[in-house]
Write an enzyme that holds these catalytic residues in place. Structure first.
Site, PDB file in Angstrom:
ATOM      1  N   SER A 124       0.840  -1.206   0.000  1.00 45.09           N
ATOM      2  CA  SER A 124       0.000   0.000   0.000  1.00 45.09           C
ATOM      3  C   SER A 124       0.866   1.244   0.000  1.00 45.09           C
ATOM      4  CB  SER A 124      -0.862  -0.012   1.267  1.00 45.09           C
ATOM      5  OG  SER A 124      -1.431   1.254   1.482  1.00 45.09           O
ATOM      6  N   THR A 126       0.472   3.499   1.860  1.00 42.37           N
ATOM      7  CA  THR A 126       0.598   3.907   3.254  1.00 42.37           C
ATOM      8  C   THR A 126       2.038   3.732   3.763  1.00 42.37           C
ATOM      9  OG1 THR A 126      -0.466   3.711   5.414  1.00 42.37           O
ATOM     10  CG2 THR A 126      -0.021   1.669   4.285  1.00 42.37           C
ATOM     11  N   TYR A 149      -2.001  -0.837  10.944  1.00 41.88           N
ATOM     12  CA  TYR A 149      -2.254  -1.445   9.631  1.00 41.88           C
ATOM     13  C   TYR A 149      -1.081  -1.162   8.678  1.00 41.88           C
ATOM     14  CZ  TYR A 149      -3.717  -1.552   4.778  1.00 41.88           C
ATOM     15  OH  TYR A 149      -3.737  -1.767   3.425  1.00 41.88           O
ATOM     16  N   LYS A 153       2.247  -3.516   6.677  1.00 45.01           N
ATOM     17  CA  LYS A 153       2.723  -3.522   5.289  1.00 45.01           C
ATOM     18  C   LYS A 153       4.232  -3.261   5.227  1.00 45.01           C
ATOM     19  CE  LYS A 153      -1.340  -4.227   3.437  1.00 45.01           C
ATOM     20  NZ  LYS A 153      -1.697  -5.575   2.958  1.00 45.01           N
ATOM     21  N   PRO A 294      -7.764  13.023  12.033  1.00 41.69           N
ATOM     22  CA  PRO A 294      -6.390  12.850  12.534  1.00 41.69           C
ATOM     23  C   PRO A 294      -5.628  11.812  11.695  1.00 41.69           C
ATOM     24  CG  PRO A 294      -7.968  12.749  14.339  1.00 41.69           C
ATOM     25  CD  PRO A 294      -8.771  12.781  13.071  1.00 41.69           C
TER      26      PRO A 294
HETATM   27  P1  NAD Z   1     -10.923  -6.921   1.406  1.00 44.70           P
HETATM   28  O1  NAD Z   1     -11.139  -6.865   2.872  1.00 44.70           O
HETATM   29  O2  NAD Z   1     -12.073  -6.651   0.513  1.00 44.70           O
HETATM   30  O3  NAD Z   1     -10.303  -8.351   1.004  1.00 44.70           O
HETATM   31  C1  NAD Z   1      -9.379  -9.025   1.825  1.00 44.70           C
HETATM   32  C2  NAD Z   1      -9.915 -10.440   2.048  1.00 44.70           C
HETATM   33  O4  NAD Z   1      -8.984 -11.190   2.820  1.00 44.70           O
HETATM   34  C3  NAD Z   1     -11.251 -10.458   2.792  1.00 44.70           C
HETATM   35  O5  NAD Z   1     -12.174 -11.213   2.050  1.00 44.70           O
HETATM   36  C4  NAD Z   1     -10.908 -11.120   4.123  1.00 44.70           C
HETATM   37  O6  NAD Z   1     -11.991 -11.829   4.639  1.00 44.70           O
HETATM   38  C5  NAD Z   1      -9.717 -11.978   3.730  1.00 44.70           C
HETATM   39  N1  NAD Z   1      -8.807 -12.326   4.828  1.00 44.70           N
HETATM   40  C6  NAD Z   1      -8.246 -11.491   5.729  1.00 44.70           C
HETATM   41  N2  NAD Z   1      -7.462 -12.182   6.557  1.00 44.70           N
HETATM   42  C7  NAD Z   1      -7.509 -13.484   6.178  1.00 44.70           C
HETATM   43  C8  NAD Z   1      -6.905 -14.680   6.657  1.00 44.70           C
HETATM   44  N3  NAD Z   1      -6.085 -14.688   7.715  1.00 44.70           N
HETATM   45  N4  NAD Z   1      -7.181 -15.843   6.010  1.00 44.70           N
HETATM   46  C9  NAD Z   1      -8.011 -15.865   4.944  1.00 44.70           C
HETATM   47  N5  NAD Z   1      -8.618 -14.764   4.458  1.00 44.70           N
HETATM   48  C10 NAD Z   1      -8.363 -13.583   5.066  1.00 44.70           C
HETATM   49  O7  NAD Z   1      -9.721  -5.929   1.081  1.00 44.70           O
HETATM   50  P2  NAD Z   1      -9.214  -5.377  -0.336  1.00 44.70           P
HETATM   51  O8  NAD Z   1      -9.625  -3.961  -0.454  1.00 44.70           O
HETATM   52  O9  NAD Z   1      -9.567  -6.334  -1.400  1.00 44.70           O
HETATM   53  O10 NAD Z   1      -7.660  -5.400  -0.080  1.00 44.70           O
HETATM   54  C11 NAD Z   1      -6.844  -6.487  -0.476  1.00 44.70           C
HETATM   55  C12 NAD Z   1      -5.430  -6.226  -0.019  1.00 44.70           C
HETATM   56  O11 NAD Z   1      -4.973  -4.995  -0.577  1.00 44.70           O
HETATM   57  C13 NAD Z   1      -5.281  -6.084   1.493  1.00 44.70           C
HETATM   58  O12 NAD Z   1      -4.083  -6.708   1.899  1.00 44.70           O
HETATM   59  C14 NAD Z   1      -5.210  -4.599   1.695  1.00 44.70           C
HETATM   60  O13 NAD Z   1      -4.470  -4.262   2.848  1.00 44.70           O
HETATM   61  C15 NAD Z   1      -4.488  -4.154   0.429  1.00 44.70           C
HETATM   62  N6  NAD Z   1      -4.761  -2.756   0.061  1.00 44.70           N
HETATM   63  C16 NAD Z   1      -6.057  -2.363  -0.151  1.00 44.70           C
HETATM   64  C17 NAD Z   1      -6.319  -1.022  -0.478  1.00 44.70           C
HETATM   65  C18 NAD Z   1      -7.736  -0.541  -0.685  1.00 44.70           C
HETATM   66  O14 NAD Z   1      -7.987   0.668  -0.621  1.00 44.70           O
HETATM   67  N7  NAD Z   1      -8.710  -1.416  -0.962  1.00 44.70           N
HETATM   68  C19 NAD Z   1      -5.262  -0.110  -0.595  1.00 44.70           C
HETATM   69  C20 NAD Z   1      -3.962  -0.563  -0.410  1.00 44.70           C
HETATM   70  C21 NAD Z   1      -3.720  -1.894  -0.074  1.00 44.70           C
END
Ligand code: NAD
Ligand code: UDP
Length: 340
Positions: A124, A126, A149, A153, A294
């Site tokens: 990310s 972030t 969070y 990362k 914040p």
């Molecule tokens: P999301 O929550 O829609 O999808 C993540 C999925 O992982 C969920 O379905 C959740 O149930 C599953 N999950 C979490 N922990 C788990 C575990 N231990 N075992 C099995 N399944 C598990 O999130 P997203 O928006 O699709 O994001 C996907 C990835 O991208 C994440 O790692 C997130 O941190 C990263 N990310 C997202 C964004 C954003 O804005 N959407 C931005 C930067 C990074």
């Protein structure tokens, strides 16, 4: 390739699964469905006309993960699974460190046991923290983040870099997404945050569809063009394509691990995004300006040159398309995916 996609029922994972299937790959999903619904995978199956095996378990269940690796003989892993809510991570840091780190360790251990050497990781923007010069460039150091969070990362990027250096032949792409928004143009899959959404686009979409009364604009006194916060919004289908390009590039990578920004390189303010959404949905959206949130930075955007040069990837969709696709998804699915 035969690919394990962790978190494949989630927002990024479901769109990425569809893109991979459309380009001839086979995808197997592991997801615990804590922040997603089975229906997302079913809709990916119906859009693609392909079967997507969905295994519902926590990645930290190493026995089940090992059995799956033994059976499926994966060529690559795309690791999207993780907890991702910034505010929640401040309230429940141990859950975030525990889940995000331990699930990554479990994936790495299974990959080592079964000799899988290609990994694409969901990082990310972030990781650039508060003080990185703009536009953000991948070589910026030190990486730092303002929430537990974000720290997961930063830590996972370090772990993956060290493990890739130590393990002969392992190649890892660290994809630093900026602000993914939008939905598949069919309107059949999209972002369906469980509970109260925190991010700007899902909030705007819920105001547009009548699930929320008004948007709160967090600060109009930033040193930006119109005073509201600026971000690099990127269409989720462009993000999905970034995974495909990264996957195709892994075998040619010289360094064992390499970071790539997935952003457009342009910044859009809160009020600009709101105006674009009003054009998409065809009616005005009420808002109030409230104090800054914040931890928010005034502005953030990517230098996407590395991904262009090395992955042959660039974002192709603009803000209007992001809003139009989000609106199609939200208006066709006002309550998100159905429960089953
Ligand atoms: P999301 O929550 O829609 O999808 C993540 C999925 O992982 C969920 O379905 C959740 O149930 C599953 N999950 C979490 N922990 C788990 C575990 N231990 N075992 C099995 N399944 C598990 O999130 P997203 O928006 O699709 O994001 C996907 C990835 O991208 C994440 O790692 C997130 O941190 C990263 N990310 C997202 C964004 C954003 O804005 N959407 C931005 C930067 C990074
Ligand atoms: N934002 C806002 N109202 C909201 C949610 C977000 O004004 O209800 C602003 C926020 O202050 C930031 C921008 O929208 O300037 C993007 O916020 P988001 O949480 O979507 O992404 P992030 O801050 O994590 O980049």
């Amino acid at each position: 390739m035969r690919i394990l996609l962790t978190g494949g029922a989630g927002y990024i994972g479901s769109h990425t699964t569809l893109t991979l299937l459309e380009h001839g790959h086979d995808v197997v999903v592991v997801d615990d469905l804590l922040n997603s619904k089975r229906a997302a995978v079913e809709r990916v199956e119906s859009l693609s006309g392909r079967t997507v095996p969905l295994h519902v378990f926590d990645l930290r269940d190493e026995t089940r993960l090992d059995q799956l690796f033994a059976r499926e003989r994966f060529d690559a892993v795309i690791h999207c699974a993780g907890l991702k809510a910034v505010g929640d991570s401040v309230a429940r840091p141990l859950d975030y460190y525990g889940n995000n780190l331990d699930s990554t360790f479990a994936v790495l251990a299974a990959m080592a046991r079964h000799d899988v050497r290609r990994l694409v990781f969901s990082s990310s923007a972030t990781v650039y923290g508060e003080n990185a010069p703009l536009p953000c460039q991948e070589d910026h150091r030190p990486l730092s983040a303002t929430s537990p969070y974000g720290q997961t990362k930063v830590m996972i990027e370090q772990v993956l870099t060290d493990v890739a250096s130590a393990r002969d032949g392992l190649r890892v792409a660290l994809l630093r997404y900026f602000n993914p928004v939008g939905a598949h143009p069919s309107g059949r899959i999209g972002e369906d945050p469980q509970g109260v959404p925190n991010n700007l686009m899902p909030v705007i979409a819920r105001v547009a569809v009548g699930r929320l009364d008004r948007l709160q604009v967090f600060g109009a006194d930033y040193p930006t063009a119109d005073g509201t916060g600026e971000r690099d919004y990127i269409h989720v289908m462009d993000v999905a394509m970034g995974h495909l390009r990264a996957l195709e590039h892994l075998d040619a990578m010289v360094q064992p691990a390499r970071a790539f920004n997935l952003g457009t390189g342009t910044a859009t303010s809160v009020l600009q995004l709101l105006a674009a959404f009003e054009r998409a949905c065809g009616h005005p959206l009420p808002y109030d300006v409230v104090p800054r949130r914040p931890g928010d930075v005034p502005a953030n955007w990517a230098d996407p040159a590395r991904a262009q040069q090395e992955l042959g990837w660039r974002a192709t969709r603009g803000i209007d398309e992001m809003c139009a696709d989000t609106w199609r998804w939200q208006s066709q699915n006002p309550s998100g995916y159905p429960e089953r």
